[in-house]
Design a protein around this motif. Structure first.
Motif, PDB file in Angstrom:
ATOM      1  N   ASP A  23     -24.770  20.320 -16.623  1.00  0.00           N
ATOM      2  CA  ASP A  23     -24.482  19.359 -15.551  1.00  0.00           C
ATOM      3  C   ASP A  23     -25.770  19.095 -14.775  1.00  0.00           C
ATOM      4  N   ASP A  24     -25.678  18.327 -13.699  1.00  0.00           N
ATOM      5  CA  ASP A  24     -26.888  18.008 -12.931  1.00  0.00           C
ATOM      6  C   ASP A  24     -27.446  19.241 -12.233  1.00  0.00           C
ATOM      7  N   LEU A  57     -29.123  32.216 -18.701  1.00  0.00           N
ATOM      8  CA  LEU A  57     -29.887  30.981 -18.478  1.00  0.00           C
ATOM      9  C   LEU A  57     -28.898  29.929 -17.970  1.00  0.00           C
ATOM     10  N   LEU A  93     -35.130  27.553 -16.832  1.00  0.00           N
ATOM     11  CA  LEU A  93     -36.313  27.439 -17.684  1.00  0.00           C
ATOM     12  C   LEU A  93     -36.818  26.002 -17.705  1.00  0.00           C
ATOM     13  N   PHE A 125     -30.894  26.261 -26.209  1.00  0.00           N
ATOM     14  CA  PHE A 125     -30.806  26.798 -24.844  1.00  0.00           C
ATOM     15  C   PHE A 125     -29.414  26.731 -24.220  1.00  0.00           C
ATOM     16  N   ILE A 174     -31.949  21.022 -26.423  1.00  0.00           N
ATOM     17  CA  ILE A 174     -31.350  21.852 -25.356  1.00  0.00           C
ATOM     18  C   ILE A 174     -30.046  22.462 -25.865  1.00  0.00           C
ATOM     19  N   GLU A 222     -34.415  15.474 -27.257  1.00  0.00           N
ATOM     20  CA  GLU A 222     -34.393  16.376 -26.092  1.00  0.00           C
ATOM     21  C   GLU A 222     -33.042  17.088 -25.942  1.00  0.00           C
ATOM     22  N   PHE A 223     -31.950  16.310 -26.052  1.00  0.00           N
ATOM     23  CA  PHE A 223     -30.650  16.913 -25.754  1.00  0.00           C
ATOM     24  C   PHE A 223     -30.130  17.759 -26.913  1.00  0.00           C
ATOM     25  N   GLY A 238     -29.853  26.739 -16.552  1.00  0.00           N
ATOM     26  CA  GLY A 238     -30.317  25.355 -16.481  1.00  0.00           C
ATOM     27  C   GLY A 238     -31.801  25.278 -16.668  1.00  0.00           C
ATOM     28  N   GLY A 239     -32.340  24.074 -16.542  1.00  0.00           N
ATOM     29  CA  GLY A 239     -33.777  23.924 -16.703  1.00  0.00           C
ATOM     30  C   GLY A 239     -34.174  22.479 -16.872  1.00  0.00           C
ATOM     31  N   ASP A 240     -35.326  22.286 -17.464  1.00  0.00           N
ATOM     32  CA  ASP A 240     -35.804  20.934 -17.747  1.00  0.00           C
ATOM     33  C   ASP A 240     -36.656  21.019 -19.009  1.00  0.00           C
ATOM     34  N   THR A 241     -36.596  19.979 -19.834  1.00  0.00           N
ATOM     35  CA  THR A 241     -37.354  19.972 -21.085  1.00  0.00           C
ATOM     36  C   THR A 241     -38.107  18.661 -21.202  1.00  0.00           C
TER      37      THR A 241
HETATM   38  P1  ADP Z   1     -30.981  15.869 -15.311  1.00  0.00           P
HETATM   39  O1  ADP Z   1     -31.581  14.651 -15.945  1.00  0.00           O
HETATM   40  O2  ADP Z   1     -29.655  15.635 -14.686  1.00  0.00           O
HETATM   41  O3  ADP Z   1     -31.911  16.620 -14.452  1.00  0.00           O
HETATM   42  P2  ADP Z   1     -31.457  16.980 -17.850  1.00  0.00           P
HETATM   43  O4  ADP Z   1     -31.131  15.828 -18.686  1.00  0.00           O
HETATM   44  O5  ADP Z   1     -32.878  17.276 -17.557  1.00  0.00           O
HETATM   45  O6  ADP Z   1     -30.632  16.864 -16.513  1.00  0.00           O
HETATM   46  O7  ADP Z   1     -30.830  18.307 -18.490  1.00  0.00           O
HETATM   47  C1  ADP Z   1     -29.499  18.304 -18.959  1.00  0.00           C
HETATM   48  C2  ADP Z   1     -28.913  19.695 -18.784  1.00  0.00           C
HETATM   49  O8  ADP Z   1     -29.624  20.593 -19.601  1.00  0.00           O
HETATM   50  C3  ADP Z   1     -29.029  20.234 -17.357  1.00  0.00           C
HETATM   51  O9  ADP Z   1     -27.872  21.008 -17.090  1.00  0.00           O
HETATM   52  C4  ADP Z   1     -30.244  21.118 -17.395  1.00  0.00           C
HETATM   53  O10 ADP Z   1     -30.159  22.154 -16.443  1.00  0.00           O
HETATM   54  C5  ADP Z   1     -30.171  21.634 -18.830  1.00  0.00           C
HETATM   55  N1  ADP Z   1     -31.502  21.961 -19.382  1.00  0.00           N
HETATM   56  C6  ADP Z   1     -32.540  21.110 -19.614  1.00  0.00           C
HETATM   57  N2  ADP Z   1     -33.578  21.753 -20.168  1.00  0.00           N
HETATM   58  C7  ADP Z   1     -33.201  23.058 -20.278  1.00  0.00           C
HETATM   59  C8  ADP Z   1     -33.832  24.232 -20.756  1.00  0.00           C
HETATM   60  N3  ADP Z   1     -35.084  24.241 -21.238  1.00  0.00           N
HETATM   61  N4  ADP Z   1     -33.135  25.396 -20.701  1.00  0.00           N
HETATM   62  C9  ADP Z   1     -31.886  25.400 -20.204  1.00  0.00           C
HETATM   63  N5  ADP Z   1     -31.231  24.343 -19.753  1.00  0.00           N
HETATM   64  C10 ADP Z   1     -31.872  23.176 -19.788  1.00  0.00           C
END
Ligand code: ADP
Ligand code: MG
Length: 366
Positions: A61-62, A154, A121, A40, A36, A32-33, A156-159
């Motif tokens: 960051d968070d 872009l 995203l 991204f 990202i 996952e990381f 931030g987001g979640d994957t």
């Molecule tokens: P958290 O667990 O703190 O919510 P994540 O582990 O989900 O954070 O995400 C780590 C970082 O990567 C965060 O800054 C988040 O915004 C970013 N991120 C996650 N997925 C994506 C994505 N698809 N596009 C851009 N940034 C992303």
């Protein structure tokens, strides 16, 4: 054997199998990381590179950190989601998909007269997309190309793994009292649309096998379906000119009706004046009307403005190199608003049965 023994007996096998499967995925797939980080996160781009940027902290960051909009401006926020097999075909070019996922959100900002600031995203991704050579690379290229064109990073987001779903939230800025809301159209306004309508629906019908089309003209229409242009500059240019606006995502008449209902108005529309491409113009009247009036996915703007604004609107269109066409006018409504009377090229009112056909726009639950 008691349960514990069964467990001891099978555990090594289970662990082995499990480990084998994990390595099999890990070898060919990014975590996952890593994903990202690779696709991204861009150095310097998550923190806005433009002078006076509102973005203090981006991906990593968070939360992202944004400065509040400057005094006298409002923050405009919109979310749009694209779901595989619902909004796009499985085999769509990933570069186009990246573009479209952001374009549909920027189109909402445009329809509000807002200037894009940043976006997030949320991505649900099947493992096979991570391992498919070039898929994520092309997807992120299409996404960032459009983001760069509008200086919209872009942040931030979640994957997560899961069925392919792309959800973007876009943030924009618009001067207070200048947002192009749906509820501010006035009686007697002209109704305008940008560029041409119907090609996206025409191309979709061809891809679904509903009808055939000449190859070269189909390719033009297909680009309109897969690479829509958000009318960002037009939206900002209309700020002090238009009363109300909407982007056409679900079909012209259905979307226009949102403005009419919100503003408590009715309308008359001259349907054969609705602009369309040469390709669509060469089709039957019936197909052309269906695609231009009911077809979704065009992402052009439909807006209303006072008749006194005709010259400024024409000048704006010329300066942007964008065709703007008057297609109707708003009229007073008594208690039931949202009625649209349709007129043909001979100025004849259309049969109500035909009118109701053209008024059906896209609805996910109907
Ligand atoms: P958290 O667990 O703190 O919510 P994540 O582990 O989900 O954070 O995400 C780590 C970082 O990567 C965060 O800054 C988040 O915004 C970013 N991120 C996650 N997925 C994506 C994505 N698809 N596009 C851009 N940034 C992303
Ligand atoms: Mg966190």
């Amino acid at each position: 054997m008691n349960n514990l023994l069964i467990w001891q007996y099978f555990t090594p096998f289970f662990v082995l199998t499990y480990n084998y499967r994990m390595t099999a995925i890990d070898k060919s797939s990014l975590g996952e990381f890593d994903l990202i980080g690779k696709y991204f996160t861009r150095k310097g781009s998550s923190v806005g590179s433009n002078v006076g940027s509102n973005i203090l902290l981006g991906v990593g960051d968070d939360c992202a950190l944004l400065r509040p909009p400057s005094l006298g401006n409002n923050l405009a926020i919109t979310t749009d989601m694209l779901v595989e097999d619902r909004h796009f075909f499985t085999d769509v070019d990933p570069f186009y998909l990246g573009h479209k996922a952001l374009a549909v959100n920027l189109s909402d900002l445009a329809a509000m007269g807002a200037k894009p600031l940043a976006f997030t995203l949320a991505l649900s991704l099947p493992t096979r997309r991570v391992t498919q050579p070039g898929w994520l690379d092309q997807f992120s290229k299409g996404l960032f190309k459009l983001a760069d064109a509008h200086d919209c990073p872009l942040i931030g987001g979640d994957t997560t793994s899961g069925p392919l779903t792309l959800s973007i939230t876009a943030f924009g800025e618009v001067p207070q009292d200048q947002a192009l809301r749906r509820d501010l159209a006035k009686e007697g306004d002209d109704i305008w649309v940008s560029h041409e309508l119907g090609d996206a629906r025409w191309a979709l019908g061809y891809l679904r096998g509903e009808w055939s089309a000449p190859q070269n003209e189909f390719e033009v229409a297909r680009t309109r379906l897969e690479l829509p242009t958000p009318r960002i500059e037009l939206g900002q240019g209309l700020r002090k000119i238009a009363h109300a606006a909407i982007d056409i995502s679900d079909g012209l008449l259905g979307d226009l009706r949102h403005i009419l209902k919100a503003s408590n108005l009715n309308a008359s529309v001259w349907i054969d004046q609705v602009p369309c491409s040469k390709g669509l113009m060469s089709q039957s009247t019936e197909l052309r009307r269906l695609c231009t009036l009911r077809g979704g996915d065009d992402y052009e703007l439909c807006f209303t403005a006072s008749v006194n604004e005709r010259e400024p609107i024409e000048r704006l269109g010329t300066s942007l190199g964008l065709k703007l066409t008057r297609i109707g006018k708003t009229t007073a409504a008594s208690k039931d608003s949202g009625r649209i009377d349709l007129y043909d090229a001979n100025n004849h009112l259309l049969d109500p049965a035909l009118t109701s056909q053209y008024l059906k726009s896209f609805d996910h639950f109907k």
